[in-house]
Design an enzyme around this catalytic site. Structure first.
Site, PDB file in Angstrom:
ATOM      1  N   CYS A 134      54.412  14.991 -27.650  1.00  0.00           N
ATOM      2  CA  CYS A 134      53.534  14.512 -28.720  1.00  0.00           C
ATOM      3  C   CYS A 134      54.049  13.223 -29.351  1.00  0.00           C
ATOM      4  O   CYS A 134      53.256  12.346 -29.712  1.00  0.00           O
ATOM      5  CB  CYS A 134      53.358  15.592 -29.774  1.00  0.00           C
ATOM      6  SG  CYS A 134      54.899  16.147 -30.530  1.00  0.00           S
TER       7      CYS A 134
ATOM      8  N   HIS B 229      55.460  18.862 -34.392  1.00  0.00           N
ATOM      9  CA  HIS B 229      54.420  18.010 -33.821  1.00  0.00           C
ATOM     10  C   HIS B 229      54.442  16.654 -34.514  1.00  0.00           C
ATOM     11  O   HIS B 229      54.951  16.520 -35.636  1.00  0.00           O
ATOM     12  CB  HIS B 229      53.054  18.689 -34.023  1.00  0.00           C
ATOM     13  CG  HIS B 229      51.927  18.059 -33.268  1.00  0.00           C
ATOM     14  ND1 HIS B 229      51.978  17.819 -31.911  1.00  0.00           N
ATOM     15  CD2 HIS B 229      50.704  17.614 -33.683  1.00  0.00           C
ATOM     16  CE1 HIS B 229      50.848  17.270 -31.522  1.00  0.00           C
ATOM     17  NE2 HIS B 229      50.056  17.126 -32.584  1.00  0.00           N
TER      18      HIS B 229
ATOM     19  N   ASP C 233      44.816  12.671 -34.030  1.00  0.00           N
ATOM     20  CA  ASP C 233      45.844  13.329 -33.212  1.00  0.00           C
ATOM     21  C   ASP C 233      45.605  12.958 -31.754  1.00  0.00           C
ATOM     22  O   ASP C 233      44.812  13.602 -31.058  1.00  0.00           O
ATOM     23  CB  ASP C 233      45.791  14.845 -33.399  1.00  0.00           C
ATOM     24  CG  ASP C 233      47.035  15.523 -32.824  1.00  0.00           C
ATOM     25  OD1 ASP C 233      47.748  14.874 -32.035  1.00  0.00           O
ATOM     26  OD2 ASP C 233      47.293  16.682 -33.169  1.00  0.00           O
TER      27      ASP C 233
END
Length: 674
Positions: A425, A469, A485
């Site tokens: 991520c 994350h 995101d």
């Protein structure tokens, strides 16, 4: 094994008791192994084994010079390890070593008592490092073991079984449990007297105020718990909306992101947060992290609330406690999952820090941005169009989500967009933000945790370190900061369906999982629910909860003085109850012996001295010889009392009849003094 058990059963009592005590000491030290230096663990194990072999083989204990040499070695090792003999870690190391060395001079009961009380102290030091349920259970076993050894040491005659001593020790612990519970519930919690001291460096967390590209991928290997969340009414938002906000990063040097300094990000306070929809109320139990930030669901309009908690907000919607979180912390918060923040118009250079890029870094990403700006379809495009174009590229460009993207160089964005096309991520978020800034769109990285796992046993959401994350926020004219995101474009399952990258399970866990895919998960859920109850009701039993307890029992405005009075009254009541129990036990003492004692007292008053061990038949003979026929009724009564005790078939009501007859007897009078 049978030979070993047979040999142990034939050992002398001293050897058996010594081996039992050494086993208890090993149990006390075992949880400390990960906190002690390797040489301390090794030396302690060798000393205990040495002492055990001496007991089994009935060899003499080592001389004083051996003990002095080992003590000097322990002191030197402690100083070499910690550069001091003071402090928590050095002190615990020395206590463990001294406890082991003391067993080498275990000769008399006095030495045993020293070992017992050193053991009690060493047992308490385990809680300096961990107050978990497993540690508490292990120390409970150690406590019962030490009490058993202590009771056994007070049985000097014969060879009493350890089981007999263990029953006595268990009964003692059971009798002390109500007092322990009362002290736990009502003893005032005055900081810093209550609780164990926290080591400022003991905390551990998966998040930091810096992020080197590639570091969050390492957290996927960490299955430890970061926080537990309980939603009010069990009304949790969809998993795709569970973004728990941590540090916000805006400065970039090509490989590492860092948070803006306070002067660069402006004044304090949650800057211009705009929310809509219904709020989500919840309670967070945060594990120790040695960091001051508090995790909240994006985005909290008001500061989290907790006992003794002082919180400050930042313009990037982060909440900072007044001190690092070094102990389990519980607080309540209220968040809105639909929000935007920050300025809605660009005024002067207030957003310039979110456009800065290191010179000369990631040239191909800069070229890609120039190419996108030159695309006729993006002519005069605004922020949403640039964002959608970048996300489309992530969805269709062959990019993959992986734990092992390899080692990135200095131009991390270039390598992701054009070479490797794979990453975790933080690789994706970092490359996306760099591209946005090259397009002239203010952007920043937000780190935290996304998702979680619902424990259906206690309805707490468990947020683990592997849920760490990184996502992005871009600034949009008229809207302010908006979450994007980019990982969801590469791997939609990471955000919406609990799909996490994780290492392969071990052989044992894999075998169990193959036989029953849900067994390991159910066992872990049950254990974590029990452990969470321990955290909520024991470790998080604070002063405010004490006062709430007083409210529940009728105090309108309870204070610490009320708490002290209630505790005092309970202790007085316990003392009276103990005295009453003792009196009741005394009245229930063997009634036959008590009746015999009363008869002996009457005869002594008549001038016939008798030892306390005189049986009834002997008393009858002595009375007959001294008083003649005047003692006939007493002699007959004493013989009936003996028969009641020792006759094969005594009448059920005979003792009560004998007691009534005793009151009617005419006892011989004392001879007049000449």
């Amino acid at each position: 094994m049978n030979n070993l058990m047979q040999k142990l059963s034939t050992l002398p009592r001293d050897a058996r008791d010594t081996l039992f005590l050494l086993t208890v000491i090993a149990l006390i030290v075992l949880p400390q192994v990960e906190n002690l230096p390797w040489w301390c663990t090794l030396l302690t194990a060798l000393v205990l084994l040495w002492r055990g072999s001496l007991a089994v083989e009935a060899r003499p204990l080592p001389s004083r010079w051996w003990r002095i040499a080992l003590l000097a070695l322990a002191l030197a090792g402690t100083y070499a390890t910690y550069r001091t003999l003071l402090g928590r870690d050095a002190g615990v190391t020395l206590i463990v070593i001294l406890l082991a060395l003391k067993t080498l001079e275990l000769r008399a009961r006095r030495d045993a008592f020293v070992v017992f009380f050193l053991g009690f102290f060493a047992m308490l030091t385990n809680f300096f490092y961990s107050q978990s349920l497993l540690t508490a259970f292990t120390m409970l076993l150690a406590l019962l073991g030490l009490l058993t050894a202590l009771v056994n040491a007070h049985m000097p005659v014969g060879r009493p079984s350890l089981m007999q001593a263990a029953r006595t020790a268990g009964w003692m612990a059971l009798l002390g449990a109500p007092i322990m519970l009362a002290l736990f519930l009502l003893f005032p919690r005055f900081a810093p007297l209550w609780g164990t001291p926290s080591d400022a460096m003991a905390g551990r967390t998966g998040l930091s105020n810096t992020m080197r590209v590639g570091t969050i991928a390492e957290l996927a290997l960490d299955d430890s718990i970061a926080a537990r969340v309980k939603f009010e009414g069990n009304r949790a938002p969809p998993q795709s909306q569970l973004y728990f906000r941590g540090p916000v990063l805006a400065q970039f040097d090509g490989r590492e992101w860092t948070a803006l300094s306070p002067w660069a990000r402006g004044g304090q306070g949650a800057a211009n947060l705009r929310v809509s929809g219904e709020p989500v109320r919840y309670e967070v139990t945060l594990e120790p992290s040695n960091r001051p930030w508090l995790l909240t669901l994006d985005a909290a309009q008001r500061p989290p609330e907790g006992p003794g908690l002082e919180v400050t907000g930042t313009p990037d919607l982060q909440w900072i406690a007044n001190r690092p979180v070094t102990d389990l912390l519980r607080y309540s918060a209220e968040s809105y999952t639909r929000f935007s923040s920050g300025p809605t118009r660009r005024i002067g250079g207030q957003l310039q820090a979110y456009l800065a890029l290191p010179p000369g870094k990631n040239p191909r990403t800069a070229a890609l941005a120039a190419e996108m700006r030159g695309d006729p379809q993006l002519a005069n495009a605004d922020t949403p169009a640039f964002v959608q174009s970048a996300l489309r590229r992530l969805r269709t460009g062959g990019y993959t989500y992986t734990l092992e993207p390899g080692v990135y160089g200095d131009d991390t964005a270039d390598e992701f967009w054009f070479d490797r096309k794979e990453g975790f991520c933080e690789h994706i978020a970092s490359a996306f933000v760099v591209l946005m800034r090259n397009l002239g769109v203010p952007a920043r990285i937000v780190t935290g945790y996304q998702g979680g796992e619902l424990n259906t046993i206690d309805n707490y959401w468990t947020v683990r370190q592997r849920d760490a994350h990184a996502w992005a926020e871009v600034w949009q004219e008229g809207a302010g900061w908006v979450r994007v995101d980019p990982t969801a474009s590469v791997s939609p399952g990471r955000i919406g369906q609990f799909q996490r990258l994780a290492p392969q399970p071990g052989l044992f866990a894999g075998a169990i999982g193959a036989m029953s895919p849900t067994l390991v998960q159910n066992l872990r859920a049950a254990w974590e629910a029990v452990n969470n109850s321990w955290n909520q009701w024991v470790l998080n039993y604070t002063q405010s909860r004490q006062l709430n307890l007083l409210k529940n029992i009728g105090f309108d405005a309870p204070s610490l003085e009320d708490l002290a009075y209630v505790l005092l009254y309970l202790l007085i009541a316990a003392s009276i109850a103990g005295a009453g129990w003792t009196l009741w036990e005394r009245t229930r003492h063997d009634p036959w012996l008590r009746l015999l004692g009363q008869a002996r007292t009457r005869l002594q008053k008549a001038g016939l001295p008798l030892p306390e061990t005189t049986p009834p038949r002997r008393m009858a003979a002595e009375a007959d010889a001294r008083f003649g026929t005047a003692a006939q009724p007493v002699r007959d009564w004493l013989l009936k009392l003996e028969a009641q005790r020792y006759a094969p078939q005594a009448a059920p009501g005979a003792l009560s009849e004998l007691r009534a007859e005793f009151r009617r007897l005419s006892w011989p009078a004392a001879a007049p003094r000449g």
